[in-house]
Design a protein around this motif. Structure first.
Motif, PDB file in Angstrom:
ATOM      1  N   SER A 132     -32.271  34.974  29.821  1.00 35.78           N
ATOM      2  CA  SER A 132     -32.477  36.178  30.157  1.00 35.78           C
ATOM      3  C   SER A 132     -32.135  36.173  31.562  1.00 35.78           C
ATOM      4  O   SER A 132     -33.013  35.908  32.282  1.00 35.78           O
ATOM      5  CB  SER A 132     -34.501  36.665  29.761  1.00 35.78           C
ATOM      6  OG  SER A 132     -34.543  37.146  30.584  1.00 35.78           O
ATOM      7  N   ARG A 143     -45.899  38.856  25.881  1.00 39.63           N
ATOM      8  CA  ARG A 143     -45.405  40.022  26.163  1.00 39.63           C
ATOM      9  C   ARG A 143     -43.361  40.478  26.166  1.00 39.63           C
ATOM     10  O   ARG A 143     -42.969  41.272  26.436  1.00 39.63           O
ATOM     11  CB  ARG A 143     -46.279  41.131  26.731  1.00 39.63           C
ATOM     12  CG  ARG A 143     -45.790  42.109  26.916  1.00 39.63           C
ATOM     13  CD  ARG A 143     -45.225  43.608  26.031  1.00 39.63           C
ATOM     14  NE  ARG A 143     -45.043  44.691  26.353  1.00 39.63           N
ATOM     15  CZ  ARG A 143     -45.668  45.698  27.157  1.00 39.63           C
ATOM     16  NH1 ARG A 143     -46.960  46.283  26.435  1.00 39.63           N
ATOM     17  NH2 ARG A 143     -45.054  47.084  27.489  1.00 39.63           N
ATOM     18  N   LEU A 148     -31.022  31.034  24.213  1.00 40.09           N
ATOM     19  CA  LEU A 148     -30.757  32.180  24.972  1.00 40.09           C
ATOM     20  C   LEU A 148     -31.224  32.135  25.760  1.00 40.09           C
ATOM     21  O   LEU A 148     -32.135  30.838  26.749  1.00 40.09           O
ATOM     22  CB  LEU A 148     -32.363  32.534  24.276  1.00 40.09           C
ATOM     23  CG  LEU A 148     -31.853  33.105  22.215  1.00 40.09           C
ATOM     24  CD1 LEU A 148     -33.026  34.186  22.317  1.00 40.09           C
ATOM     25  CD2 LEU A 148     -30.601  33.751  22.265  1.00 40.09           C
ATOM     26  N   PHE A 172     -41.490  39.842  24.245  1.00 38.17           N
ATOM     27  CA  PHE A 172     -41.079  40.871  22.954  1.00 38.17           C
ATOM     28  C   PHE A 172     -39.736  42.253  24.438  1.00 38.17           C
ATOM     29  O   PHE A 172     -39.698  42.884  23.884  1.00 38.17           O
ATOM     30  CB  PHE A 172     -42.342  42.208  23.364  1.00 38.17           C
ATOM     31  CG  PHE A 172     -42.078  43.291  22.973  1.00 38.17           C
ATOM     32  CD1 PHE A 172     -42.088  43.905  21.521  1.00 38.17           C
ATOM     33  CD2 PHE A 172     -42.069  44.733  23.016  1.00 38.17           C
ATOM     34  CE1 PHE A 172     -41.934  45.043  20.784  1.00 38.17           C
ATOM     35  CE2 PHE A 172     -41.564  46.080  23.276  1.00 38.17           C
ATOM     36  CZ  PHE A 172     -41.794  46.518  21.418  1.00 38.17           C
ATOM     37  N   ASP A 173     -40.127  42.373  25.502  1.00 42.17           N
ATOM     38  CA  ASP A 173     -39.843  43.520  26.292  1.00 42.17           C
ATOM     39  C   ASP A 173     -38.498  42.840  26.652  1.00 42.17           C
ATOM     40  O   ASP A 173     -37.473  43.011  27.252  1.00 42.17           O
ATOM     41  CB  ASP A 173     -40.673  43.243  27.935  1.00 42.17           C
ATOM     42  CG  ASP A 173     -41.962  44.119  27.647  1.00 42.17           C
ATOM     43  OD1 ASP A 173     -41.449  44.796  27.109  1.00 42.17           O
ATOM     44  OD2 ASP A 173     -42.892  43.397  28.180  1.00 42.17           O
ATOM     45  N   TYR A 174     -37.996  41.389  27.154  1.00 40.92           N
ATOM     46  CA  TYR A 174     -36.916  40.918  27.927  1.00 40.92           C
ATOM     47  C   TYR A 174     -36.541  39.974  26.718  1.00 40.92           C
ATOM     48  O   TYR A 174     -35.078  39.515  26.910  1.00 40.92           O
ATOM     49  CB  TYR A 174     -36.964  39.911  28.570  1.00 40.92           C
ATOM     50  CG  TYR A 174     -37.908  41.341  29.866  1.00 40.92           C
ATOM     51  CD1 TYR A 174     -36.741  42.666  30.754  1.00 40.92           C
ATOM     52  CD2 TYR A 174     -39.244  40.970  30.524  1.00 40.92           C
ATOM     53  CE1 TYR A 174     -37.314  43.610  31.139  1.00 40.92           C
ATOM     54  CE2 TYR A 174     -39.524  42.067  31.461  1.00 40.92           C
ATOM     55  CZ  TYR A 174     -38.369  43.018  31.405  1.00 40.92           C
ATOM     56  OH  TYR A 174     -39.228  44.205  32.656  1.00 40.92           O
ATOM     57  N   LEU A 175     -36.598  39.223  25.927  1.00 49.00           N
ATOM     58  CA  LEU A 175     -35.950  38.705  24.683  1.00 49.00           C
ATOM     59  C   LEU A 175     -35.902  39.400  23.688  1.00 49.00           C
ATOM     60  O   LEU A 175     -34.740  38.868  22.823  1.00 49.00           O
ATOM     61  CB  LEU A 175     -36.984  37.155  24.811  1.00 49.00           C
ATOM     62  CG  LEU A 175     -36.965  36.315  26.111  1.00 49.00           C
ATOM     63  CD1 LEU A 175     -37.583  35.381  25.672  1.00 49.00           C
ATOM     64  CD2 LEU A 175     -35.595  35.489  26.137  1.00 49.00           C
ATOM     65  N   ASN A 176     -36.536  40.056  23.224  1.00 51.80           N
ATOM     66  CA  ASN A 176     -36.334  40.420  21.671  1.00 51.80           C
ATOM     67  C   ASN A 176     -36.757  39.656  20.596  1.00 51.80           C
ATOM     68  O   ASN A 176     -36.257  39.811  19.730  1.00 51.80           O
ATOM     69  CB  ASN A 176     -35.474  41.443  22.002  1.00 51.80           C
ATOM     70  CG  ASN A 176     -34.729  42.839  22.438  1.00 51.80           C
ATOM     71  OD1 ASN A 176     -35.822  43.206  22.783  1.00 51.80           O
ATOM     72  ND2 ASN A 176     -33.157  43.027  22.960  1.00 51.80           N
ATOM     73  N   LEU A 177     -37.780  38.628  21.034  1.00 54.60           N
ATOM     74  CA  LEU A 177     -38.611  37.683  20.333  1.00 54.60           C
ATOM     75  C   LEU A 177     -39.747  38.449  19.875  1.00 54.60           C
ATOM     76  O   LEU A 177     -40.618  38.681  20.624  1.00 54.60           O
ATOM     77  CB  LEU A 177     -37.975  36.099  20.362  1.00 54.60           C
ATOM     78  CG  LEU A 177     -37.133  35.934  21.439  1.00 54.60           C
ATOM     79  CD1 LEU A 177     -36.806  34.748  21.584  1.00 54.60           C
ATOM     80  CD2 LEU A 177     -35.616  36.028  19.845  1.00 54.60           C
ATOM     81  N   VAL A 178     -40.008  38.045  18.778  1.00 46.50           N
ATOM     82  CA  VAL A 178     -41.795  38.205  18.370  1.00 46.50           C
ATOM     83  C   VAL A 178     -42.559  37.019  18.329  1.00 46.50           C
ATOM     84  O   VAL A 178     -41.565  35.616  17.561  1.00 46.50           O
ATOM     85  CB  VAL A 178     -41.773  38.136  16.481  1.00 46.50           C
ATOM     86  CG1 VAL A 178     -43.078  38.531  16.600  1.00 46.50           C
ATOM     87  CG2 VAL A 178     -41.107  39.871  16.643  1.00 46.50           C
TER      88      VAL A 178
END
Lengths: 334, 334
Positions: B37, B282, B35, B285-291
């Protein structure tokens, strides 16, 4: 993926357009990998493949169509810049694609758009123009005016052949990956707003698997695709319908071009409740480790809530985006 | 990925073992896609590639090593079952691999393990045996006893050649994907607990890119790899160190086999603060949409916090897992 009859000259977009789009975005867009989850298979009784476009650049599949459209502009058009009206994923996709291609972008947004969406669109270097939702002009009018004044190209969010072809590259990749695995999809489920992704996907998955059944997935009340597919003609949502949590899917009626394609290929549409969408987002957090926005979760919600009988079936679905407000997401974790 | 000198006969694991492991897990593990970003590149000034193993089956890379180990057991060994002691990702990885290979698994966990981890391990069909953290026997002793009594095979979580080779398949994929893109990694950053993933990764990325620099990433206080690499010998963490939020990385000292490999290839180790780890989660969460779980975020934290100068560099990093407590994750979204 083999060439097939998905080259019908009556259609506004053909499978060859999707393949050409895939060449244009290669090395630019992320080639997201299909995901599986043991729990998803257990709960549904099927074999489920998830295409996670929340992992795409700009946080949604919209970048694919935007890049495909913008990369085909003439040098003169590029110099004039592009305009898009969108408070959400399309605006971010266009802004990023424009940035990568050195094109000036203007995004028209409502003045009350969430701050985070304004910031992210601006962070890609786009100029933001605000309009008053209650003012005399619609965003379409403002967008058209800006485009006319500046000699810019207006980039529609779904009813455009290049946008449709670009969005279809996601399903083209699904087809390639499944064929490499030696498996065929029985069904493919796609969130639908204006139907651009659904149209491109219909071309690509039917090219890969001639017997595949495809379904749109929409929130209750905004199930204009489900109703339109049932009636065989474009039907608008009710005028007095309240806002959906799926801000990305609140389009009032299927697109003209998109419906021409979707009507030909789709088997029908599913409608899911707000609770089913929230449960799917929570499932994404718990078992897929994905951050999914409400409108991105409708296909997963349809499969998880048993709208389609998955028993013994191989089903693909797309998670379209992950641009979700942290405060809202937090409520899912209670 | 070409064959290279990573076949030194002094090493307990060789690159050919990683390649053999990749064949065994093919079609079983998810082949996660790299991935990118835009924000990550902007913030660091580099070109950053993220290997998202939080999207792996069982929620972490641990499934790779477990499957590689278990699939090589003899029929007789398979019949006797396997035992692992782990309250976390290794336990879930072993339980899932055992389930897929029809092997009975017993996982030894502390009685106060988080309910969600117990449930998930049990959901893969494993038998759970609890032990008292303050009791007379350690989990190692209980694990060994169960293995001896039942004629089962004990599956170590890192200091085992097959586990190391299996974990290295993640970096093998990174190498393949980068070579296909025509790009070479300048550096690769890997979270380290016992160092099994780091060891397998060192073999694989050095096979792909002979000049690549590799770094471990650990939480403050648990930076036994960083200290050991600096001194050239295995150094334990301080005895009185408080618990880390990175439950997956609280190993007291680098493994013997793993350090033999890591010492040979690694350029050093980074240590990150709790705040830097939370900021990385965080960001995910904000920029990779990963948990991302805390221990899975240390490499991302090291890159985001500038522990490595990324300016103009191509840097790979692995996000190792996403099995995080929702209540904790919620606090990141405030």
């Amino acid at each position: 993926v083999p060439d097939t009859i998905i080259e019908d000259s009556d259609l506004p977009v053909r499978f060859s357009d999707v393949k050409a789009a895939a060449k244009r975005i290669k090395g630019k867009a992320t080639r997201t990998a299909l995901l599986r989850s043991v729990e998803l298979d257990r709960l549904t009784g099927g074999r489920i493949y998830v295409k996670p476009e929340c992992l795409q650049l700009s946080g949604s599949f919209k970048f694919r169509g935007a890049y495909n459209r913008l990369s085909q502009l003439s040098e003169r058009q590029k110099a004039g810049g592009v305009v898009a009206y969108s408070s959400g994923n399309h605006g971010q996709g266009v802004a990023l694609a424009a940035n990568m291609l050195d094109i000036a972008a203007t995004i028209v947004m409502p003045g009350d758009a969430p701050k985070i969406k304004i910031e992210r669109t601006a962070s890609h270097g786009a100029r933001i123009v605000f309009f008053d939702r209650k003012g005399p002009k619609t965003r379409e009018e403002i967008g058209a005016q800006i485009a006319a004044e500046g000699g810019s190209v207006l980039v529609p969010s779904y009813d455009d052949p290049h946008i449709i072809a670009g969005q279809g590259t996601s399903a083209l990749e699904v087809g390639e990956d499944m064929i490499e695995r030696g498996e065929a999809l029985d069904a493919y489920v796609v969130p639908a707003g204006g139907g651009g992704l659904f149209a491109g996907s219909n071309l690509a998955v039917h090219a890969a698997f001639s017997d595949v059944k495809t379904y749109s997935a929409e929130p209750h009340g905004y199930d204009d695709h489900a109703r339109s597919l049932e009636k065989g003609t474009r039907i608008a949502i009710d005028a007095d319908i309240p806002d959906s949590i799926c801000d990305a899917l609140m389009t009032p009626i299927p697109g003209k071009l998109t419906f021409q394609i979707n009507r030909r290929f789709a088997s029908g549409g599913f409608s899911v409740s707000e609770e089913e969408i929230k449960a799917a987002m929570r499932f994404g957090f718990d078992y897929l480790n994905l951050v999914i926005e409400p409108g991105g979760a409708t296909a997963l919600a349809a499969v998880l809530s048993g709208k389609i009988d998955a028993t013994g079936k191989i089903i693909g679905l797309i998670v379209t985006g992950g641009n979700v407000d942290p405060d809202f997401f937090k409520t899912l974790l209670e």
